[in-house]
Write an enzyme that holds these catalytic residues in place. Structure first.
Site, PDB file in Angstrom:
ATOM      1  N   GLU A   1      47.065   6.204  13.154  1.00  0.00           N
ATOM      2  CA  GLU A   1      45.832   6.378  12.394  1.00  0.00           C
ATOM      3  C   GLU A   1      46.212   6.087  10.955  1.00  0.00           C
ATOM      4  OE1 GLU A   1      42.886   6.853  13.559  1.00  0.00           O
ATOM      5  OE2 GLU A   1      43.091   7.853  15.506  1.00  0.00           O
TER       6      GLU A   1
ATOM      7  N   HIS B   1      44.673   2.238  14.469  1.00  0.00           N
ATOM      8  CA  HIS B   1      43.331   2.784  14.254  1.00  0.00           C
ATOM      9  C   HIS B   1      43.240   3.316  12.825  1.00  0.00           C
ATOM     10  CE1 HIS B   1      41.790   3.155  18.530  1.00  0.00           C
ATOM     11  NE2 HIS B   1      43.060   2.834  18.744  1.00  0.00           N
ATOM     12  N   SER B   2      42.089   3.846  12.473  1.00  0.00           N
ATOM     13  CA  SER B   2      41.972   4.614  11.248  1.00  0.00           C
ATOM     14  C   SER B   2      40.868   5.653  11.470  1.00  0.00           C
ATOM     15  CB  SER B   2      41.609   3.719  10.059  1.00  0.00           C
ATOM     16  OG  SER B   2      40.242   3.357  10.066  1.00  0.00           O
ATOM     17  N   TYR B   3      40.803   6.685  10.684  1.00  0.00           N
ATOM     18  CA  TYR B   3      41.735   7.011   9.634  1.00  0.00           C
ATOM     19  C   TYR B   3      42.247   8.423   9.875  1.00  0.00           C
ATOM     20  CZ  TYR B   3      37.639   9.588   8.002  1.00  0.00           C
ATOM     21  OH  TYR B   3      36.562  10.440   7.948  1.00  0.00           O
TER      22      TYR B   3
ATOM     23  N   ASN C   1      38.454   2.915  23.664  1.00  0.00           N
ATOM     24  CA  ASN C   1      39.606   3.816  23.764  1.00  0.00           C
ATOM     25  C   ASN C   1      39.310   5.032  24.654  1.00  0.00           C
ATOM     26  OD1 ASN C   1      42.317   3.799  23.067  1.00  0.00           O
ATOM     27  ND2 ASN C   1      42.048   5.320  21.427  1.00  0.00           N
ATOM     28  N   ARG C   2      38.256   4.910  25.454  1.00  0.00           N
ATOM     29  CA  ARG C   2      37.994   5.869  26.540  1.00  0.00           C
ATOM     30  C   ARG C   2      37.828   5.124  27.863  1.00  0.00           C
ATOM     31  NH1 ARG C   2      38.984   7.945  22.645  1.00  0.00           N
ATOM     32  NH2 ARG C   2      38.146   9.790  21.590  1.00  0.00           N
TER      33      ARG C   2
ATOM     34  N   HIS D   1       0.840  -1.206   0.000  1.00  0.00           N
ATOM     35  CA  HIS D   1       0.000   0.000   0.000  1.00  0.00           C
ATOM     36  C   HIS D   1       0.873   1.253   0.000  1.00  0.00           C
ATOM     37  CE1 HIS D   1      -3.598  -2.413   1.665  1.00  0.00           C
ATOM     38  NE2 HIS D   1      -3.655  -2.310   0.351  1.00  0.00           N
ATOM     39  N   ALA D   2       0.742   2.065  -1.038  1.00  0.00           N
ATOM     40  CA  ALA D   2       1.678   3.166  -1.292  1.00  0.00           C
ATOM     41  C   ALA D   2       1.733   4.205  -0.176  1.00  0.00           C
ATOM     42  CB  ALA D   2       1.337   3.841  -2.614  1.00  0.00           C
ATOM     43  N   ARG D   3       0.577   4.504   0.472  1.00  0.00           N
ATOM     44  CA  ARG D   3       0.601   5.594   1.455  1.00  0.00           C
ATOM     45  C   ARG D   3       1.166   5.180   2.804  1.00  0.00           C
ATOM     46  NH1 ARG D   3      -5.892   6.355   2.570  1.00  0.00           N
ATOM     47  NH2 ARG D   3      -6.264   4.330   3.526  1.00  0.00           N
ATOM     48  N   GLU D   4       1.479   3.912   2.969  1.00  0.00           N
ATOM     49  CA  GLU D   4       1.946   3.414   4.271  1.00  0.00           C
ATOM     50  C   GLU D   4       3.469   3.477   4.350  1.00  0.00           C
ATOM     51  OE1 GLU D   4      -0.041  -0.385   4.271  1.00  0.00           O
ATOM     52  OE2 GLU D   4      -1.990   0.605   4.013  1.00  0.00           O
TER      53      GLU D   4
ATOM     54  N   TYR E   1      42.716  15.928  19.271  1.00  0.00           N
ATOM     55  CA  TYR E   1      41.790  16.435  20.290  1.00  0.00           C
ATOM     56  C   TYR E   1      42.108  15.795  21.641  1.00  0.00           C
ATOM     57  CZ  TYR E   1      39.636  12.249  18.148  1.00  0.00           C
ATOM     58  OH  TYR E   1      39.425  11.009  17.603  1.00  0.00           O
TER      59      TYR E   1
ATOM     60  N   ARG F   1      31.307   1.682  16.272  1.00  0.00           N
ATOM     61  CA  ARG F   1      32.603   2.030  16.857  1.00  0.00           C
ATOM     62  C   ARG F   1      32.875   1.304  18.169  1.00  0.00           C
ATOM     63  NH1 ARG F   1      36.329   6.403  17.480  1.00  0.00           N
ATOM     64  NH2 ARG F   1      36.749   6.966  19.637  1.00  0.00           N
TER      65      ARG F   1
END
Ligand code: 0X9
Ligand code: ZN
Length: 267
Positions: free
Chosen positions: A229, A155-157, A102-103, A64-67, A207, A85
């Site tokens: 990285e 790690h990347s990137y 890594n935290r 049904h198109a409108r659904e 960062y 991640r």
């Protein structure tokens, strides 16, 4: 919000089908089964782990198109997240899964640059080493800390050779030596494949990010601690094409050799 939390035009859905089948060609098959009254192609997406699949479940969406919510479900059903991640743990009674491993190391755990909120990509977990994967790595390295002379994490990137610290903007007491070694590693990469990798201390180069494995290993006494990285710088990002695996590994290997040589000379 994500692609799957929105409605899409038919044209977008055709493009999505093509892309998702390309990325997951091992799992997905697009089968043409005919066309609509308006001559638009009708496709089945077949999900199969093994070739000899005898049993199947049929799901269709959009009779049904409108659904609109109906095709949204079919996209959702196929769309497993290739760009996950975090770990897969759940904490408290949050609806969000995963801790940023890594935290989660015990190095200025959950200071600025990490999040206490379970739904964030940099969620630090409820306490340091809450993740079994982090605990296992930390335990092994602690048990062997007198023999492990260098710690290297891939790690990347972004094409970077990072060294401590990432939990503070301050320089570590080995800053000069680590910087010159990271420079040597980057030069080795340049000689190998002509790719440019940028050396630098984590927090100053990208960062503030506390709770990382490199800072933790460094503070444990493993002086030569590096985060690589790898490729690329954003063209493909996390979806690095297979043809770049070999040259990336060769350049990383040349950098690792440079570090190993320096470690040997300084035992
Ligand atoms: O943010 C990270 O954990 C690493 N970058 S990534 O894009 N691969 O997620 C950088 C890690 C640098 N080192 C520390 N934060 N300790
Ligand atoms: Zn990473």
């Amino acid at each position: 919000s994500s692609y799957y939390e929105n409605y899409h035009s038919m044209k977008e859905i055709y493009h999505w089908m093509e892309a998702v089948v390309k990325v997951h060609s091992d799992l997905l098959q697009k089968i043409y089964i005919g066309s609509s009254y308006e001559k638009r192609p009708l496709y089945v997406l077949k999900v199969h782990l093994k070739e000899k699949s005898k049993n199947a479940i049929w799901i269709d969406c959009g009779i049904h198109a409108r659904e609109w919510i109906s095709p949204a479900f079919c996209l959702w059903f196929i769309g497993h997240n290739r760009l996950w991640r975090k770990s897969r743990s759940s904490h408290g009674n949050s609806k969000c899964i995963g801790t940023d491993m890594n935290r989660n190391f015990d190095a200025h755990w959950c200071g600025p640059g990490a999040s206490h909120f379970e739904c964030h990509e940099t969620y630090c977990g409820p306490y340091p080493e809450s993740e079994p994967e982090v605990k296992a790595v930390a335990r092994f390295i602690r048990d062997h800390k007198d023999t492990i002379k260098a710690y290297i994490t891939m790690h990347s990137y972004s094409q970077l050779v990072l060294f401590p610290y990432s939990y503070t903007m301050n320089k570590s007491k080995d800053h000069e030596e680590l910087e010159s070694l990271a420079q040597k590693a980057a030069k080795a990469i340049k000689r190998t494949t002509w790719k440019t990798y940028r050396p630098g201390a984590g927090a100053q180069t990208i960062y503030l990010a506390p709770g990382g494995s490199d800072d933790w290993a460094y503070d444990l006494g493993i002086k030569y601690s590096f985060t690589f990285e790898l490729r690329d710088t954003g063209t493909y990002g996390f979806l690095l094409p297979p043809r770049e695996i070999k040259p990336t590994c060769l350049e990383a290997l040349s950098a690792v050799k440079e570090i190993a040589q320096h470690v040997l000379q300084n035992l």
